[in-house]
Design a protein around this motif. Structure first.
Motif, PDB file in Angstrom:
ATOM      1  N   MET A   1      -4.195   3.831  -2.311  1.00 40.73           N
ATOM      2  CA  MET A   1      -4.153   2.958  -1.133  1.00 40.73           C
ATOM      3  C   MET A   1      -5.486   2.238  -0.962  1.00 40.73           C
ATOM      4  O   MET A   1      -5.533   1.026  -0.718  1.00 40.73           O
ATOM      5  CB  MET A   1      -3.822   3.767   0.119  1.00 40.73           C
ATOM      6  CG  MET A   1      -2.369   4.200   0.234  1.00 40.73           C
ATOM      7  SD  MET A   1      -2.009   5.047   1.804  1.00 40.73           S
ATOM      8  CE  MET A   1      -2.170   3.665   2.945  1.00 40.73           C
ATOM      9  N   ALA A   2      -6.586   3.003  -1.089  1.00 40.99           N
ATOM     10  CA  ALA A   2      -7.909   2.406  -0.934  1.00 40.99           C
ATOM     11  C   ALA A   2      -8.180   1.406  -2.052  1.00 40.99           C
ATOM     12  O   ALA A   2      -8.711   0.312  -1.815  1.00 40.99           O
ATOM     13  CB  ALA A   2      -8.976   3.492  -0.920  1.00 40.99           C
ATOM     14  N   TYR A   3      -7.787   1.769  -3.278  1.00 39.53           N
ATOM     15  CA  TYR A   3      -8.014   0.874  -4.424  1.00 39.53           C
ATOM     16  C   TYR A   3      -7.260  -0.440  -4.254  1.00 39.53           C
ATOM     17  O   TYR A   3      -7.837  -1.529  -4.431  1.00 39.53           O
ATOM     18  CB  TYR A   3      -7.584   1.562  -5.720  1.00 39.53           C
ATOM     19  CG  TYR A   3      -7.485   0.602  -6.882  1.00 39.53           C
ATOM     20  CD1 TYR A   3      -8.625   0.158  -7.535  1.00 39.53           C
ATOM     21  CD2 TYR A   3      -6.249   0.112  -7.298  1.00 39.53           C
ATOM     22  CE1 TYR A   3      -8.541  -0.739  -8.589  1.00 39.53           C
ATOM     23  CE2 TYR A   3      -6.153  -0.784  -8.348  1.00 39.53           C
ATOM     24  CZ  TYR A   3      -7.298  -1.209  -8.992  1.00 39.53           C
ATOM     25  OH  TYR A   3      -7.208  -2.102 -10.020  1.00 39.53           O
TER      26      TYR A   3
ATOM     27  N   ALA B   1     -13.790  -1.359  -6.824  1.00 43.38           N
ATOM     28  CA  ALA B   1     -12.719  -0.843  -5.974  1.00 43.38           C
ATOM     29  C   ALA B   1     -12.330   0.576  -6.386  1.00 43.38           C
ATOM     30  O   ALA B   1     -12.129   1.453  -5.546  1.00 43.38           O
ATOM     31  CB  ALA B   1     -11.496  -1.764  -6.040  1.00 43.38           C
TER      32      ALA B   1
ATOM     33  N   PHE C   1     -14.344   8.053  -1.856  1.00 47.06           N
ATOM     34  CA  PHE C   1     -13.777   8.351  -0.541  1.00 47.06           C
ATOM     35  C   PHE C   1     -12.748   9.480  -0.629  1.00 47.06           C
ATOM     36  O   PHE C   1     -12.781  10.446   0.138  1.00 47.06           O
ATOM     37  CB  PHE C   1     -13.125   7.089   0.036  1.00 47.06           C
ATOM     38  CG  PHE C   1     -12.420   7.309   1.342  1.00 47.06           C
ATOM     39  CD1 PHE C   1     -13.127   7.558   2.501  1.00 47.06           C
ATOM     40  CD2 PHE C   1     -11.026   7.268   1.412  1.00 47.06           C
ATOM     41  CE1 PHE C   1     -12.473   7.766   3.712  1.00 47.06           C
ATOM     42  CE2 PHE C   1     -10.365   7.477   2.613  1.00 47.06           C
ATOM     43  CZ  PHE C   1     -11.101   7.726   3.767  1.00 47.06           C
ATOM     44  N   ALA C   2     -11.850   9.386  -1.606  1.00 45.62           N
ATOM     45  CA  ALA C   2     -10.816  10.403  -1.753  1.00 45.62           C
ATOM     46  C   ALA C   2     -11.413  11.752  -2.150  1.00 45.62           C
ATOM     47  O   ALA C   2     -10.962  12.807  -1.691  1.00 45.62           O
ATOM     48  CB  ALA C   2      -9.796   9.954  -2.797  1.00 45.62           C
TER      49      ALA C   2
ATOM     50  N   PRO D   1       0.806  -1.228   0.000  1.00 49.26           N
ATOM     51  CA  PRO D   1       0.000   0.000   0.000  1.00 49.26           C
ATOM     52  C   PRO D   1       0.837   1.275   0.000  1.00 49.26           C
ATOM     53  O   PRO D   1       0.473   2.263  -0.645  1.00 49.26           O
ATOM     54  CB  PRO D   1      -0.828  -0.114   1.287  1.00 49.26           C
ATOM     55  CG  PRO D   1      -0.048  -1.055   2.159  1.00 49.26           C
ATOM     56  CD  PRO D   1       0.599  -2.020   1.224  1.00 49.26           C
TER      57      PRO D   1
ATOM     58  N   SER E   1      -6.128  -1.770  -1.548  1.00 45.13           N
ATOM     59  CA  SER E   1      -6.621  -2.509  -0.390  1.00 45.13           C
ATOM     60  C   SER E   1      -7.968  -3.173  -0.689  1.00 45.13           C
ATOM     61  O   SER E   1      -8.182  -4.347  -0.379  1.00 45.13           O
ATOM     62  CB  SER E   1      -6.751  -1.576   0.820  1.00 45.13           C
ATOM     63  OG  SER E   1      -5.498  -1.027   1.166  1.00 45.13           O
ATOM     64  N   ILE E   2      -8.885  -2.402  -1.289  1.00 41.96           N
ATOM     65  CA  ILE E   2     -10.215  -2.948  -1.588  1.00 41.96           C
ATOM     66  C   ILE E   2     -10.135  -4.052  -2.628  1.00 41.96           C
ATOM     67  O   ILE E   2     -10.781  -5.097  -2.497  1.00 41.96           O
ATOM     68  CB  ILE E   2     -11.162  -1.823  -2.068  1.00 41.96           C
ATOM     69  CG1 ILE E   2     -11.409  -0.819  -0.937  1.00 41.96           C
ATOM     70  CG2 ILE E   2     -12.495  -2.408  -2.540  1.00 41.96           C
ATOM     71  CD1 ILE E   2     -12.153   0.430  -1.381  1.00 41.96           C
TER      72      ILE E   2
ATOM     73  N   THR F   1      -4.499   8.571  -1.305  1.00 39.61           N
ATOM     74  CA  THR F   1      -5.625   7.925  -0.626  1.00 39.61           C
ATOM     75  C   THR F   1      -6.363   6.999  -1.575  1.00 39.61           C
ATOM     76  O   THR F   1      -6.725   5.873  -1.221  1.00 39.61           O
ATOM     77  CB  THR F   1      -6.610   8.990  -0.096  1.00 39.61           C
ATOM     78  OG1 THR F   1      -5.927   9.855   0.804  1.00 39.61           O
ATOM     79  CG2 THR F   1      -7.784   8.338   0.618  1.00 39.61           C
ATOM     80  N   GLN F   2      -6.571   7.467  -2.809  1.00 39.67           N
ATOM     81  CA  GLN F   2      -7.295   6.667  -3.789  1.00 39.67           C
ATOM     82  C   GLN F   2      -6.559   5.365  -4.097  1.00 39.67           C
ATOM     83  O   GLN F   2      -7.165   4.287  -4.109  1.00 39.67           O
ATOM     84  CB  GLN F   2      -7.491   7.458  -5.077  1.00 39.67           C
ATOM     85  CG  GLN F   2      -8.187   6.666  -6.173  1.00 39.67           C
ATOM     86  CD  GLN F   2      -8.133   7.369  -7.521  1.00 39.67           C
ATOM     87  OE1 GLN F   2      -7.710   8.499  -7.613  1.00 39.67           O
ATOM     88  NE2 GLN F   2      -8.558   6.680  -8.555  1.00 39.67           N
TER      89      GLN F   2
ATOM     90  N   ALA G   1     -12.941   3.826  -3.980  1.00 40.69           N
ATOM     91  CA  ALA G   1     -11.728   4.564  -3.605  1.00 40.69           C
ATOM     92  C   ALA G   1     -11.817   6.018  -4.067  1.00 40.69           C
ATOM     93  O   ALA G   1     -11.443   6.945  -3.336  1.00 40.69           O
ATOM     94  CB  ALA G   1     -10.499   3.886  -4.222  1.00 40.69           C
TER      95      ALA G   1
END
Length: 296
Positions: free
Chosen positions: A199-201, A222, A229-230, A125, A203-204, A196-197, A226
């Motif tokens: 990392m979230a992508y 994902a 959220f970002a 990540p 991870s998801i 953030t996008q 992501a």
């Protein structure tokens, strides 16, 4: 998922993992794919982006005050016609291609350099976040002038007939600085947005598809989640960016002479309070969620 020897895409004696790229897939392939993805991402949701800009503009020309998405749509449709929702889209088409080509090219180069493209299933990540941030810095340097032109053409009462006319007039009246006055703010927004996008992508998508099997819907879901959220957490900086990029069309002297990020933030806080920093958050999320899903 490995490609079997019976697959039409398989090369005898070789197996490819779904998430791994074949040896013939180089940097230019990534850049070309990124360019097409960027153009599609920005153009499909462009009308909602235009409404977001109009909602965020402070002290607009007479008749340009909007209270929300439905109000903005109905007012534009009634007073200006549906074609107005696409005003300035050519700037996105021209700018998004090269900017996103650089974006995805940089992302893959940095990710490879940080060892995050391994096929052993290890999750990286932080490498994804760093790669996304580096990609944003380079691509925004190319895209920022086109974004300024886009928003100048999006505002209520804009009389520009083409991106070249808009660029020429802005340059003549305000100089080269007008195209980059928002660049520091853009980076302050897009670097954490992209980090953030990504990392979230990562991870998801890893959580949804831990075996990295062929499943395009994973990328869409994902990417969309992501992006939403970002977009939500970076809306205050997007409001500041809009004020800086549209300062030349404001009827308010203080906005026309705004000096930078902190000055813009003071103006927004003084006129609207803390709630002013969330102007246009709904259309921003509505735009970003499907855009990022399409892009991925």
């Amino acid at each position: 998922m490995s490609l079997s020897s019976n697959s039409p895409d398989a090369v005898p004696g070789e197996e490819y993992e779904y998430e791994a790229l074949p040896s013939t897939y180089g940097l230019y392939h990534n850049m070309a794919a990124g360019a097409f993805a960027g153009i599609a991402e920005h153009t499909v949701m462009y009308p909602v982006d235009l409404m977001k800009t109009r909602i965020q503009v402070i002290n607009p020309a007479s008749g340009g005050l909007y209270t929300g998405i439905s109000n903005a749509f109905s007012t534009i449709y009634r007073m200006e016609g549906l074609r107005t929702l696409w005003r300035g889209v050519s700037s996105v088409v021209v700018g998004a291609g090269p900017a996103h080509a650089v974006y995805f090219g940089t992302y893959e180069v940095v990710k490879e350099a940080m060892g995050a493209n391994s096929t052993d299933g290890t999750h990286h990540p932080l490498a994804a976040a760093a790669s996304g941030a580096a990609a944003t810095i380079t691509s925004d340097a190319l895209m920022n002038p086109f974004d300024v032109i886009k928003q100048r053409m999006q505002v209520h009462g804009s009389t520009y007939r083409s991106i070249t006319e808009c660029a020429a007039q802005v340059f003549r009246r305000e100089g080269l600085a007008a195209f980059y006055v928002s660049y520091p703010t853009t980076l302050c927004m897009t670097v954490p947005f992209t980090a953030t996008q990504f990392m979230a992508y990562e991870s998801i998508s890893t959580m949804m598809n831990p075996r990295k099997e062929y499943n395009p819907m994973t990328h869409c879901v994902a990417g969309g989640l992501a992006g939403a959220f970002a977009a939500g957490i970076t809306t205050p900086l997007d409001v500041i960016k809009t004020l800086l990029q549209t300062r030349g069309v404001s009827q308010q002297a203080e906005i026309r002479n705004v000096r930078g990020l902190w000055h813009a933030a003071q103006i927004i806080k003084g006129q609207f309070g803390w709630s002013g920093f969330m102007r246009g958050w709904r259309p921003r999320i509505i735009t970003t969620m499907p855009s990022t899903a399409i892009c991925w």
